[in-house]
Design a protein around this motif. Structure first.
Motif, PDB file in Angstrom:
ATOM      1  N   LYS A 136      -3.800   5.361  -1.046  1.00  0.00           N
ATOM      2  CA  LYS A 136      -2.202   5.225  -1.208  1.00  0.00           C
ATOM      3  C   LYS A 136      -1.686   4.295  -0.570  1.00  0.00           C
ATOM      4  O   LYS A 136      -0.583   4.055  -0.466  1.00  0.00           O
ATOM      5  CB  LYS A 136      -1.559   6.541  -0.683  1.00  0.00           C
ATOM      6  CG  LYS A 136      -2.168   7.842  -1.261  1.00  0.00           C
ATOM      7  CD  LYS A 136      -1.906   8.038  -2.849  1.00  0.00           C
ATOM      8  CE  LYS A 136      -2.338   9.481  -3.070  1.00  0.00           C
ATOM      9  NZ  LYS A 136      -3.797   9.899  -3.178  1.00  0.00           N
ATOM     10  N   LYS A 137      -2.599   3.425   0.021  1.00  0.00           N
ATOM     11  CA  LYS A 137      -2.284   2.169   0.721  1.00  0.00           C
ATOM     12  C   LYS A 137      -1.906   0.929  -0.175  1.00  0.00           C
ATOM     13  O   LYS A 137      -2.643   0.828  -1.390  1.00  0.00           O
ATOM     14  CB  LYS A 137      -3.170   1.576   1.888  1.00  0.00           C
ATOM     15  CG  LYS A 137      -3.246   2.712   2.849  1.00  0.00           C
ATOM     16  CD  LYS A 137      -4.229   2.277   3.828  1.00  0.00           C
ATOM     17  CE  LYS A 137      -4.096   3.262   5.030  1.00  0.00           C
ATOM     18  NZ  LYS A 137      -5.342   2.917   5.754  1.00  0.00           N
ATOM     19  N   PRO A 138      -1.148   0.046   0.087  1.00  0.00           N
ATOM     20  CA  PRO A 138      -0.924  -1.368  -0.978  1.00  0.00           C
ATOM     21  C   PRO A 138      -2.194  -1.825  -1.124  1.00  0.00           C
ATOM     22  O   PRO A 138      -3.085  -1.923  -0.360  1.00  0.00           O
ATOM     23  CB  PRO A 138      -0.082  -2.015  -0.024  1.00  0.00           C
ATOM     24  CG  PRO A 138       0.667  -1.214   0.885  1.00  0.00           C
ATOM     25  CD  PRO A 138      -0.284  -0.107   1.170  1.00  0.00           C
ATOM     26  N   ARG A 139      -2.282  -2.481  -2.475  1.00  0.00           N
ATOM     27  CA  ARG A 139      -3.342  -2.972  -2.948  1.00  0.00           C
ATOM     28  C   ARG A 139      -3.041  -4.383  -2.798  1.00  0.00           C
ATOM     29  O   ARG A 139      -1.986  -5.053  -2.923  1.00  0.00           O
ATOM     30  CB  ARG A 139      -3.520  -2.913  -4.601  1.00  0.00           C
ATOM     31  CG  ARG A 139      -3.770  -1.484  -5.082  1.00  0.00           C
ATOM     32  CD  ARG A 139      -5.300  -0.990  -4.737  1.00  0.00           C
ATOM     33  NE  ARG A 139      -5.068  -0.166  -3.531  1.00  0.00           N
ATOM     34  CZ  ARG A 139      -6.013   0.160  -2.498  1.00  0.00           C
ATOM     35  NH1 ARG A 139      -7.128  -0.469  -2.440  1.00  0.00           N
ATOM     36  NH2 ARG A 139      -5.613   0.874  -1.384  1.00  0.00           N
ATOM     37  N   PRO A 140      -4.238  -5.361  -2.670  1.00  0.00           N
ATOM     38  CA  PRO A 140      -3.926  -6.828  -2.466  1.00  0.00           C
ATOM     39  C   PRO A 140      -3.526  -7.418  -3.767  1.00  0.00           C
ATOM     40  O   PRO A 140      -3.898  -7.051  -4.851  1.00  0.00           O
ATOM     41  CB  PRO A 140      -5.750  -7.428  -1.944  1.00  0.00           C
ATOM     42  CG  PRO A 140      -6.287  -6.302  -2.746  1.00  0.00           C
ATOM     43  CD  PRO A 140      -5.596  -4.911  -2.579  1.00  0.00           C
ATOM     44  N   ARG A 141      -2.973  -8.654  -3.642  1.00  0.00           N
ATOM     45  CA  ARG A 141      -2.748  -9.384  -4.955  1.00  0.00           C
ATOM     46  C   ARG A 141      -3.898  -9.748  -5.628  1.00  0.00           C
ATOM     47  O   ARG A 141      -3.516  -9.577  -7.050  1.00  0.00           O
ATOM     48  CB  ARG A 141      -2.188 -10.792  -4.394  1.00  0.00           C
ATOM     49  CG  ARG A 141      -0.856 -10.640  -3.678  1.00  0.00           C
ATOM     50  CD  ARG A 141      -0.417 -12.138  -3.221  1.00  0.00           C
ATOM     51  NE  ARG A 141      -0.375 -13.098  -4.179  1.00  0.00           N
ATOM     52  CZ  ARG A 141       0.542 -13.302  -5.324  1.00  0.00           C
ATOM     53  NH1 ARG A 141       1.603 -12.361  -5.443  1.00  0.00           N
ATOM     54  NH2 ARG A 141       0.409 -13.932  -6.251  1.00  0.00           N
ATOM     55  N   ARG A 142      -5.125  -9.867  -5.586  1.00  0.00           N
ATOM     56  CA  ARG A 142      -6.351 -10.034  -6.464  1.00  0.00           C
ATOM     57  C   ARG A 142      -6.601  -9.063  -7.155  1.00  0.00           C
ATOM     58  O   ARG A 142      -6.879  -9.179  -8.170  1.00  0.00           O
ATOM     59  CB  ARG A 142      -7.391 -10.546  -5.586  1.00  0.00           C
ATOM     60  CG  ARG A 142      -7.916  -9.492  -4.628  1.00  0.00           C
ATOM     61  CD  ARG A 142      -9.282  -9.825  -4.048  1.00  0.00           C
ATOM     62  NE  ARG A 142      -9.911  -8.857  -3.011  1.00  0.00           N
ATOM     63  CZ  ARG A 142      -9.507  -8.662  -2.059  1.00  0.00           C
ATOM     64  NH1 ARG A 142      -8.427  -9.093  -1.630  1.00  0.00           N
ATOM     65  NH2 ARG A 142     -10.068  -7.476  -1.492  1.00  0.00           N
ATOM     66  N   PHE A 143      -6.101  -7.679  -6.748  1.00  0.00           N
ATOM     67  CA  PHE A 143      -6.297  -6.577  -7.439  1.00  0.00           C
ATOM     68  C   PHE A 143      -5.470  -6.596  -8.686  1.00  0.00           C
ATOM     69  O   PHE A 143      -5.826  -6.560  -9.800  1.00  0.00           O
ATOM     70  CB  PHE A 143      -5.964  -5.221  -6.810  1.00  0.00           C
ATOM     71  CG  PHE A 143      -6.112  -3.991  -7.503  1.00  0.00           C
ATOM     72  CD1 PHE A 143      -7.257  -3.282  -7.816  1.00  0.00           C
ATOM     73  CD2 PHE A 143      -4.989  -3.538  -7.817  1.00  0.00           C
ATOM     74  CE1 PHE A 143      -7.120  -2.149  -8.547  1.00  0.00           C
ATOM     75  CE2 PHE A 143      -4.707  -2.536  -8.745  1.00  0.00           C
ATOM     76  CZ  PHE A 143      -5.966  -1.645  -8.828  1.00  0.00           C
ATOM     77  N   TYR A 144      -4.188  -6.876  -8.458  1.00  0.00           N
ATOM     78  CA  TYR A 144      -3.158  -6.956  -9.712  1.00  0.00           C
ATOM     79  C   TYR A 144      -3.350  -8.153 -10.517  1.00  0.00           C
ATOM     80  O   TYR A 144      -3.210  -8.046 -11.766  1.00  0.00           O
ATOM     81  CB  TYR A 144      -1.845  -7.010  -9.006  1.00  0.00           C
ATOM     82  CG  TYR A 144      -1.206  -5.528  -8.276  1.00  0.00           C
ATOM     83  CD1 TYR A 144      -1.217  -4.563  -9.136  1.00  0.00           C
ATOM     84  CD2 TYR A 144      -1.348  -5.784  -6.951  1.00  0.00           C
ATOM     85  CE1 TYR A 144      -0.819  -3.399  -8.827  1.00  0.00           C
ATOM     86  CE2 TYR A 144      -1.157  -4.219  -6.407  1.00  0.00           C
ATOM     87  CZ  TYR A 144      -0.816  -3.278  -7.231  1.00  0.00           C
ATOM     88  OH  TYR A 144      -0.564  -1.859  -6.553  1.00  0.00           O
ATOM     89  N   ARG A 145      -3.859  -9.317  -9.822  1.00  0.00           N
ATOM     90  CA  ARG A 145      -3.926 -10.373 -10.705  1.00  0.00           C
ATOM     91  C   ARG A 145      -5.166 -10.310 -11.761  1.00  0.00           C
ATOM     92  O   ARG A 145      -5.073 -10.616 -12.739  1.00  0.00           O
ATOM     93  CB  ARG A 145      -4.482 -11.557  -9.650  1.00  0.00           C
ATOM     94  CG  ARG A 145      -4.414 -12.791 -10.616  1.00  0.00           C
ATOM     95  CD  ARG A 145      -4.668 -14.338  -9.457  1.00  0.00           C
ATOM     96  NE  ARG A 145      -5.582 -13.841  -8.475  1.00  0.00           N
ATOM     97  CZ  ARG A 145      -5.378 -13.967  -7.529  1.00  0.00           C
ATOM     98  NH1 ARG A 145      -4.028 -13.655  -6.888  1.00  0.00           N
ATOM     99  NH2 ARG A 145      -6.352 -13.512  -6.176  1.00  0.00           N
TER     100      ARG A 145
END
Length: 148
Positions: A59-68
């Motif tokens: 439930k912790k924020p995902r890094p930008r690379r995950f969303y990219r």
């Protein structure tokens, strides 16, 4: 395995564990899979064009690379006329629901509309706050995204 559609071309649910699951997804027209399971990416999943983004459901924020990576795969897939994406995690309740929410937001849905589509498709699904916030933060860096 449980698969629910939020749009005609986007579904989410629990993990592919049996060959019968592969057959069912193929029957539903699924062509692409995003696998969010941490430890399992086997032959059954690889029967589809797939992206493996393993991560713990913390439930912790995902890094930008995950969303990219996820958004690039999603956008490339949606350009294909008959493509359908299935987003899966172990239970199909949080990680897959949250990434599906992110895709709906990236496609122009408001926060309320995206949340409503996910919950309507699977009432016990949850969009984790940490995932939602980090996904929206990523989208705000996109030139054509306006906060809705």
């Amino acid at each position: 395995m449980k698969a629910v559609f939020v749009t005609k071309r986007l579904a989410f649910g629990s993990g592919i564990t049996k060959w019968r699951d592969v057959e069912e997804l193929q029957r539903l027209g699924i062509t692409h899979v995003i696998n969010l399971r941490r430890n399992v990416h086997d032959k059954k999943v690889r029967q589809f064009e797939c992206l493996w983004l393993p991560f713990k459901d913390d439930k912790k924020p995902r890094p930008r690379r995950f969303y990219r990576k996820a958004l690039t795969f999603y956008m490339r897939t949606m350009r294909k006329r008959n493509a359908k994406i299935f987003v899966m995690c172990r239970l199909g309740i949080c990680r897959s629901a949250s990434l599906t929410h992110f895709f709906l937001r990236a496609s122009g849905k408001s926060e309320t509309a995206a949340q409503g589509l996910v919950i309507k498709a699977r009432p016990w699904a949850t969009v984790a706050r940490g995932y939602r916030v980090s996904g929206d933060k990523f989208l705000r860096t996109m030139p054509n995204f306006k906060k809705r």
